[in-house]
Design a protein around this motif. Sequence first.
Motif, PDB file in Angstrom:
ATOM      1  N   THR A  65       6.232  -1.673   2.505  1.00  0.00           N
ATOM      2  CA  THR A  65       5.832  -0.175   1.680  1.00  0.00           C
ATOM      3  C   THR A  65       6.742   0.784   1.775  1.00  0.00           C
ATOM      4  N   GLN A  66       7.102   0.963   3.074  1.00  0.00           N
ATOM      5  CA  GLN A  66       8.194   2.137   3.212  1.00  0.00           C
ATOM      6  C   GLN A  66       9.486   2.114   2.572  1.00  0.00           C
ATOM      7  N   THR A  67      10.071   0.612   2.816  1.00  0.00           N
ATOM      8  CA  THR A  67      11.231   0.313   2.334  1.00  0.00           C
ATOM      9  C   THR A  67      11.311   0.255   0.770  1.00  0.00           C
ATOM     10  N   ILE A  68      10.083   0.126   0.188  1.00  0.00           N
ATOM     11  CA  ILE A  68      10.138   0.090  -1.496  1.00  0.00           C
ATOM     12  C   ILE A  68      10.223   1.607  -1.896  1.00  0.00           C
ATOM     13  N   ILE A  69       9.149   2.488  -1.194  1.00  0.00           N
ATOM     14  CA  ILE A  69       9.264   3.788  -1.387  1.00  0.00           C
ATOM     15  C   ILE A  69      10.851   4.393  -1.464  1.00  0.00           C
ATOM     16  N   LYS A  70      11.375   4.238  -0.135  1.00  0.00           N
ATOM     17  CA  LYS A  70      12.753   4.786  -0.160  1.00  0.00           C
ATOM     18  C   LYS A  70      13.599   4.110  -1.086  1.00  0.00           C
ATOM     19  N   LEU A  71      13.518   2.745  -1.448  1.00  0.00           N
ATOM     20  CA  LEU A  71      14.284   2.013  -2.680  1.00  0.00           C
ATOM     21  C   LEU A  71      14.329   2.943  -4.004  1.00  0.00           C
ATOM     22  N   LEU A  72      12.910   3.139  -4.292  1.00  0.00           N
ATOM     23  CA  LEU A  72      12.601   3.700  -5.568  1.00  0.00           C
ATOM     24  C   LEU A  72      13.053   5.333  -5.497  1.00  0.00           C
ATOM     25  N   LYS A  73      12.956   5.892  -4.524  1.00  0.00           N
ATOM     26  CA  LYS A  73      13.540   7.332  -4.673  1.00  0.00           C
ATOM     27  C   LYS A  73      15.061   7.350  -4.679  1.00  0.00           C
ATOM     28  N   SER A  74      15.749   6.385  -3.950  1.00  0.00           N
ATOM     29  CA  SER A  74      17.249   6.564  -3.827  1.00  0.00           C
ATOM     30  C   SER A  74      17.951   5.972  -5.333  1.00  0.00           C
ATOM     31  N   ARG A  75      16.974   5.221  -6.342  1.00  0.00           N
ATOM     32  CA  ARG A  75      17.249   4.820  -7.487  1.00  0.00           C
ATOM     33  C   ARG A  75      16.916   5.712  -8.638  1.00  0.00           C
ATOM     34  N   GLY A  76      16.291   6.816  -8.095  1.00  0.00           N
ATOM     35  CA  GLY A  76      15.924   7.845  -9.037  1.00  0.00           C
ATOM     36  C   GLY A  76      14.631   7.527  -9.883  1.00  0.00           C
ATOM     37  N   ILE A  77      13.760   6.764  -9.289  1.00  0.00           N
ATOM     38  CA  ILE A  77      12.646   6.657 -10.297  1.00  0.00           C
ATOM     39  C   ILE A  77      11.874   7.911  -9.830  1.00  0.00           C
ATOM     40  N   SER A  78      11.262   8.518 -11.134  1.00  0.00           N
ATOM     41  CA  SER A  78      10.411   9.785 -11.079  1.00  0.00           C
ATOM     42  C   SER A  78       9.451  10.022 -10.069  1.00  0.00           C
ATOM     43  N   GLY A  79       9.066   9.208  -9.406  1.00  0.00           N
ATOM     44  CA  GLY A  79       7.821   9.295  -8.314  1.00  0.00           C
ATOM     45  C   GLY A  79       7.118   8.383  -8.278  1.00  0.00           C
ATOM     46  N   ALA A  80       6.328   7.929  -6.874  1.00  0.00           N
ATOM     47  CA  ALA A  80       5.712   6.535  -6.728  1.00  0.00           C
ATOM     48  C   ALA A  80       4.430   7.156  -5.802  1.00  0.00           C
ATOM     49  N   THR A  81       3.158   6.552  -5.909  1.00  0.00           N
ATOM     50  CA  THR A  81       2.215   6.981  -5.119  1.00  0.00           C
ATOM     51  C   THR A  81       1.680   5.487  -4.633  1.00  0.00           C
ATOM     52  N   VAL A  82       1.334   5.619  -3.287  1.00  0.00           N
ATOM     53  CA  VAL A  82       0.838   4.440  -2.749  1.00  0.00           C
ATOM     54  C   VAL A  82      -0.777   4.643  -2.588  1.00  0.00           C
ATOM     55  N   PHE A  83      -1.470   3.599  -2.758  1.00  0.00           N
ATOM     56  CA  PHE A  83      -2.889   3.369  -2.767  1.00  0.00           C
ATOM     57  C   PHE A  83      -3.323   2.406  -1.764  1.00  0.00           C
ATOM     58  N   LYS A  84      -4.163   2.408  -0.892  1.00  0.00           N
ATOM     59  CA  LYS A  84      -4.621   1.662   0.048  1.00  0.00           C
ATOM     60  C   LYS A  84      -5.986   1.247  -0.374  1.00  0.00           C
ATOM     61  N   ALA A  85      -6.297   0.002  -0.640  1.00  0.00           N
ATOM     62  CA  ALA A  85      -7.704  -0.527  -1.070  1.00  0.00           C
ATOM     63  C   ALA A  85      -8.428  -0.853   0.129  1.00  0.00           C
ATOM     64  N   GLN A  86      -9.739  -0.855  -0.168  1.00  0.00           N
ATOM     65  CA  GLN A  86     -10.628  -1.292   0.955  1.00  0.00           C
ATOM     66  C   GLN A  86     -10.887  -2.667   1.215  1.00  0.00           C
ATOM     67  N   CYS A  87     -10.696  -3.476   0.321  1.00  0.00           N
ATOM     68  CA  CYS A  87     -10.671  -4.916   0.473  1.00  0.00           C
ATOM     69  C   CYS A  87      -9.946  -5.660  -0.990  1.00  0.00           C
ATOM     70  N   GLY A  88      -9.604  -6.843  -0.889  1.00  0.00           N
ATOM     71  CA  GLY A  88      -9.210  -7.471  -1.898  1.00  0.00           C
ATOM     72  C   GLY A  88      -8.873  -8.863  -1.755  1.00  0.00           C
ATOM     73  N   TYR A  89      -8.440  -9.792  -2.750  1.00  0.00           N
ATOM     74  CA  TYR A  89      -8.162 -11.117  -2.427  1.00  0.00           C
ATOM     75  C   TYR A  89      -7.187 -11.552  -3.264  1.00  0.00           C
ATOM     76  N   GLY A  90      -6.294 -12.766  -3.051  1.00  0.00           N
ATOM     77  CA  GLY A  90      -5.332 -13.232  -4.112  1.00  0.00           C
ATOM     78  C   GLY A  90      -4.949 -14.544  -3.556  1.00  0.00           C
ATOM     79  N   ARG A  91      -3.734 -14.690  -3.591  1.00  0.00           N
ATOM     80  CA  ARG A  91      -3.134 -15.988  -3.431  1.00  0.00           C
ATOM     81  C   ARG A  91      -2.923 -16.211  -2.088  1.00  0.00           C
ATOM     82  N   ARG A  92      -2.940 -15.184  -1.048  1.00  0.00           N
ATOM     83  CA  ARG A  92      -2.726 -15.073   0.180  1.00  0.00           C
ATOM     84  C   ARG A  92      -4.051 -14.932   0.973  1.00  0.00           C
ATOM     85  N   GLY A  93      -5.210 -14.927   0.369  1.00  0.00           N
ATOM     86  CA  GLY A  93      -6.383 -14.879   0.996  1.00  0.00           C
ATOM     87  C   GLY A  93      -7.018 -13.594   0.736  1.00  0.00           C
TER      88      GLY A  93
END
Length: 105
Positions: free
Chosen positions: A25-53
């Motif tokens: 997450t931190q690596t992606i935020i730094k990458l987006l900022k360094s490449r001039g993407i206008s802004g980013a927000t990180v949301f943490k969910a309570q739960c979820g599921y997908g391909r990895r369980g």
Amino acid sequence: MKFIDCKILRIYLKESDKFEGQNMTQTIIKLLKSRGISGATVFKAQCGYGRRGVSRFDILRLSMNLPVIIECIDYETNFKKVLPELTKVVGENGLITMENIQVVK
């Protein structure tokens, strides 16, 4: 009222995902900022599921590998410049989506 056509980029991860030993997450935020993407927000969910369980808070195991969503809005041309790097960082660990939106100013 003026509408501006943009894109919304979302990256779905788990909070413990790593890239080259670093928190993804931190690596992606730094990458987006360094490449001039206008802004980013990180949301943490309570739960979820997908391909990895299922991901959820488990008090008995003190597990907190919860789903994380990184969301940013910008022009498609700006995202196209950073997508190859994002794809490399995310790898098989997550999902990247992009949708059309209209920004109201």
